[in-house]
Design a protein around this motif. Structure first.
Motif, PDB file in Angstrom:
ATOM      1  N   THR A  82       4.199   7.972   2.103  1.00 14.17           N
ATOM      2  CA  THR A  82       5.062   6.794   2.126  1.00 14.17           C
ATOM      3  C   THR A  82       6.516   7.244   2.178  1.00 14.17           C
ATOM      4  O   THR A  82       6.933   8.092   1.374  1.00 14.17           O
ATOM      5  CB  THR A  82       4.830   5.927   0.874  1.00 14.17           C
ATOM      6  OG1 THR A  82       3.502   5.395   0.906  1.00 14.17           O
ATOM      7  CG2 THR A  82       5.826   4.771   0.820  1.00 14.17           C
ATOM      8  N   PHE A 112       0.869  -3.272  -6.209  1.00 10.16           N
ATOM      9  CA  PHE A 112       0.873  -1.973  -5.543  1.00 10.16           C
ATOM     10  C   PHE A 112      -0.525  -1.358  -5.565  1.00 10.16           C
ATOM     11  O   PHE A 112      -1.231  -1.435  -6.570  1.00 10.16           O
ATOM     12  CB  PHE A 112       1.883  -1.041  -6.220  1.00 10.16           C
ATOM     13  CG  PHE A 112       3.267  -1.621  -6.258  1.00 10.16           C
ATOM     14  CD1 PHE A 112       4.081  -1.559  -5.137  1.00 10.16           C
ATOM     15  CD2 PHE A 112       3.733  -2.270  -7.384  1.00 10.16           C
ATOM     16  CE1 PHE A 112       5.351  -2.125  -5.160  1.00 10.16           C
ATOM     17  CE2 PHE A 112       4.995  -2.843  -7.412  1.00 10.16           C
ATOM     18  CZ  PHE A 112       5.809  -2.762  -6.296  1.00 10.16           C
ATOM     19  N   PHE A 113      -0.889  -0.755  -4.434  1.00  9.24           N
ATOM     20  CA  PHE A 113      -2.214  -0.169  -4.289  1.00  9.24           C
ATOM     21  C   PHE A 113      -2.085   1.254  -3.761  1.00  9.24           C
ATOM     22  O   PHE A 113      -1.328   1.516  -2.825  1.00  9.24           O
ATOM     23  CB  PHE A 113      -3.067  -1.026  -3.340  1.00  9.24           C
ATOM     24  CG  PHE A 113      -3.346  -2.390  -3.906  1.00  9.24           C
ATOM     25  CD1 PHE A 113      -4.484  -2.632  -4.646  1.00  9.24           C
ATOM     26  CD2 PHE A 113      -2.435  -3.425  -3.732  1.00  9.24           C
ATOM     27  CE1 PHE A 113      -4.726  -3.879  -5.201  1.00  9.24           C
ATOM     28  CE2 PHE A 113      -2.667  -4.686  -4.279  1.00  9.24           C
ATOM     29  CZ  PHE A 113      -3.813  -4.908  -5.012  1.00  9.24           C
ATOM     30  N   ASN A 114      -2.826   2.151  -4.397  1.00  9.92           N
ATOM     31  CA  ASN A 114      -2.743   3.585  -4.125  1.00  9.92           C
ATOM     32  C   ASN A 114      -3.819   3.993  -3.116  1.00  9.92           C
ATOM     33  O   ASN A 114      -5.000   4.034  -3.446  1.00  9.92           O
ATOM     34  CB  ASN A 114      -2.903   4.351  -5.442  1.00  9.92           C
ATOM     35  CG  ASN A 114      -2.815   5.844  -5.250  1.00  9.92           C
ATOM     36  OD1 ASN A 114      -2.574   6.341  -4.150  1.00  9.92           O
ATOM     37  ND2 ASN A 114      -3.020   6.594  -6.329  1.00  9.92           N
ATOM     38  N   ASP A 115      -3.388   4.309  -1.894  1.00  9.98           N
ATOM     39  CA  ASP A 115      -4.348   4.729  -0.871  1.00  9.98           C
ATOM     40  C   ASP A 115      -5.122   5.969  -1.274  1.00  9.98           C
ATOM     41  O   ASP A 115      -6.275   6.148  -0.867  1.00  9.98           O
ATOM     42  CB  ASP A 115      -3.612   5.018   0.445  1.00  9.98           C
ATOM     43  CG  ASP A 115      -3.280   3.755   1.227  1.00  9.98           C
ATOM     44  OD1 ASP A 115      -3.488   2.644   0.696  1.00  9.98           O
ATOM     45  OD2 ASP A 115      -2.795   3.886   2.375  1.00  9.98           O
ATOM     46  N   GLU A 116      -4.517   6.843  -2.054  1.00 10.38           N
ATOM     47  CA  GLU A 116      -5.185   8.092  -2.430  1.00 10.38           C
ATOM     48  C   GLU A 116      -6.419   7.816  -3.299  1.00 10.38           C
ATOM     49  O   GLU A 116      -7.361   8.621  -3.316  1.00 10.38           O
ATOM     50  CB  GLU A 116      -4.206   9.001  -3.191  1.00 10.38           C
ATOM     51  CG  GLU A 116      -2.882   9.224  -2.480  1.00 10.38           C
ATOM     52  CD  GLU A 116      -3.038   9.743  -1.068  1.00 10.38           C
ATOM     53  OE1 GLU A 116      -3.925  10.589  -0.843  1.00 10.38           O
ATOM     54  OE2 GLU A 116      -2.278   9.294  -0.193  1.00 10.38           O
ATOM     55  N   MET A 117      -6.414   6.692  -4.001  1.00 12.64           N
ATOM     56  CA  MET A 117      -7.585   6.277  -4.761  1.00 12.64           C
ATOM     57  C   MET A 117      -8.461   5.316  -3.966  1.00 12.64           C
ATOM     58  O   MET A 117      -9.688   5.439  -3.938  1.00 12.64           O
ATOM     59  CB  MET A 117      -7.154   5.604  -6.068  1.00 12.64           C
ATOM     60  CG  MET A 117      -8.308   5.185  -6.989  1.00 12.64           C
ATOM     61  SD  MET A 117      -9.220   3.679  -6.544  1.00 12.64           S
ATOM     62  CE  MET A 117      -7.955   2.431  -6.799  1.00 12.64           C
ATOM     63  N   ARG A 177       0.838  -1.189   0.000  1.00 10.88           N
ATOM     64  CA  ARG A 177       0.000   0.000   0.000  1.00 10.88           C
ATOM     65  C   ARG A 177       0.878   1.246   0.000  1.00 10.88           C
ATOM     66  O   ARG A 177       1.784   1.380   0.821  1.00 10.88           O
ATOM     67  CB  ARG A 177      -0.915   0.005   1.231  1.00 10.88           C
ATOM     68  CG  ARG A 177      -2.089  -0.954   1.154  1.00 10.88           C
ATOM     69  CD  ARG A 177      -2.944  -0.875   2.414  1.00 10.88           C
ATOM     70  NE  ARG A 177      -3.241   0.503   2.805  1.00 10.88           N
ATOM     71  CZ  ARG A 177      -3.923   0.828   3.894  1.00 10.88           C
ATOM     72  NH1 ARG A 177      -4.381  -0.111   4.703  1.00 10.88           N
ATOM     73  NH2 ARG A 177      -4.148   2.106   4.192  1.00 10.88           N
ATOM     74  N   LEU A 178       0.612   2.161  -0.926  1.00 10.95           N
ATOM     75  CA  LEU A 178       1.375   3.399  -1.045  1.00 10.95           C
ATOM     76  C   LEU A 178       0.449   4.596  -0.851  1.00 10.95           C
ATOM     77  O   LEU A 178      -0.740   4.535  -1.179  1.00 10.95           O
ATOM     78  CB  LEU A 178       2.045   3.476  -2.416  1.00 10.95           C
ATOM     79  CG  LEU A 178       3.009   2.331  -2.766  1.00 10.95           C
ATOM     80  CD1 LEU A 178       3.439   2.421  -4.212  1.00 10.95           C
ATOM     81  CD2 LEU A 178       4.210   2.343  -1.840  1.00 10.95           C
ATOM     82  N   HIS A 179       0.991   5.686  -0.344  1.00  7.61           N
ATOM     83  CA  HIS A 179       0.215   6.909  -0.146  1.00  7.61           C
ATOM     84  C   HIS A 179       1.168   8.098  -0.192  1.00  7.61           C
ATOM     85  O   HIS A 179       2.387   7.934  -0.324  1.00  7.61           O
ATOM     86  CB  HIS A 179      -0.554   6.860   1.177  1.00  7.61           C
ATOM     87  CG  HIS A 179       0.325   6.661   2.373  1.00  7.61           C
ATOM     88  ND1 HIS A 179       0.785   7.687   3.150  1.00  7.61           N
ATOM     89  CD2 HIS A 179       0.860   5.532   2.921  1.00  7.61           C
ATOM     90  CE1 HIS A 179       1.530   7.226   4.122  1.00  7.61           C
ATOM     91  NE2 HIS A 179       1.601   5.905   4.013  1.00  7.61           N
ATOM     92  N   LYS A 180       0.633   9.294  -0.090  1.00  9.10           N
ATOM     93  CA  LYS A 180       1.448  10.492  -0.300  1.00  9.10           C
ATOM     94  C   LYS A 180       2.544  10.662   0.750  1.00  9.10           C
ATOM     95  O   LYS A 180       3.518  11.373   0.508  1.00  9.10           O
ATOM     96  CB  LYS A 180       0.559  11.733  -0.329  1.00  9.10           C
ATOM     97  CG  LYS A 180      -0.190  12.007   0.968  1.00  9.10           C
ATOM     98  CD  LYS A 180      -1.115  13.204   0.816  1.00  9.10           C
ATOM     99  CE  LYS A 180      -1.882  13.482   2.107  1.00  9.10           C
ATOM    100  NZ  LYS A 180      -2.814  14.633   1.950  1.00  9.10           N
TER     101      LYS A 180
END
Length: 208
Positions: free
Chosen positions: A150, A171-176, A145-148
């Motif tokens: 990270t 990979f998964f974008n927390d912002e989405m 999980r990735l986010h701004k």
């Protein structure tokens, strides 16, 4: 003999009783996974956040009580990953033509955010990646999980890992993902805790 006696001691403790050490926590994790995901119900993934579950035990054993070194802790995780590659998958006849020899998929979720919105990356995040990169086995897959917020260190670790063991990472974008899950009426704190089960199926650990 010493190793077998230690294994017996651990088995007497878990899963009937709470895990007290990283070794016990990993063994408990495997017993529960074996029973619920392989023997009882054939299903991929685990729907849990591996680094969040295991880090308190790592912190106690390695950082506080010095019971284990980081390398010894990594070896224990590598043993778990080896177990994940041992058993064949028993599938019903309707599936046999396409997947008779497949292993049961494992997906461990790493990184992301805590339920209060802080970065959740910890030493177990990196250790799990090191264990996967060392063993270089098909299982488990690692969903990051990735986010701004990270940390750059994790991004560099991902780049390094992609060079040596690219096939197991997603990979998964927390912002989405977080607004998307909220659109289904899931609370903000629960969406911050999401994990990945299987290839692209999302779950909230501990929630039906």
């Amino acid at each position: 003999k010493k190793e077998l006696e230690e294994m017996a001691r651990v088995w007497e403790q878990v899963p009937a009783n709470p895990a007290r050490t990283l070794r016990e926590a990993l063994q408990c994790y495997w017993f529960i996974f074996l029973i619920t995901r392989i023997l009882d119900l054939q299903t991929p993934g685990g729907g849990d956040r591996f680094d969040q579950i295991m880090y308190p035990f790592y912190r106690k054993d390695v950082e506080e009580e010095k019971r284990l070194t980081r390398l010894e802790a990594q070896e224990l995780v590598e043993h778990l990953f080896l177990k994940m590659n041992e058993e064949g998958q028993l599938v019903p006849p309707v599936q046999a033509g396409g997947g008779m020899t497949l292993m049961t998929a494992r997906v461990l979720t790493l990184g992301g955010q805590t339920r209060d919105g802080k970065d959740a990356t910890n030493e177990m995040t990196y250790l799990a990646m090191d264990a996967a990169n060392t063993t270089k086995l098909a299982q488990p897959a690692l969903a990051i999980r990735l986010h701004k917020n990270t940390p750059a260190e994790l991004l560099y670790k991902i780049a390094e890992s992609q060079r040596v063991n690219a096939g197991i990472y997603s990979f998964f974008n927390d912002e989405m993902m977080i607004p998307y899950l909220e659109s289904f009426g899931i609370s903000h704190k629960d969406t911050l805790d999401y994990s990945t089960e299987g290839c692209m199926r999302w779950a909230i650990p501990g929630k039906p």
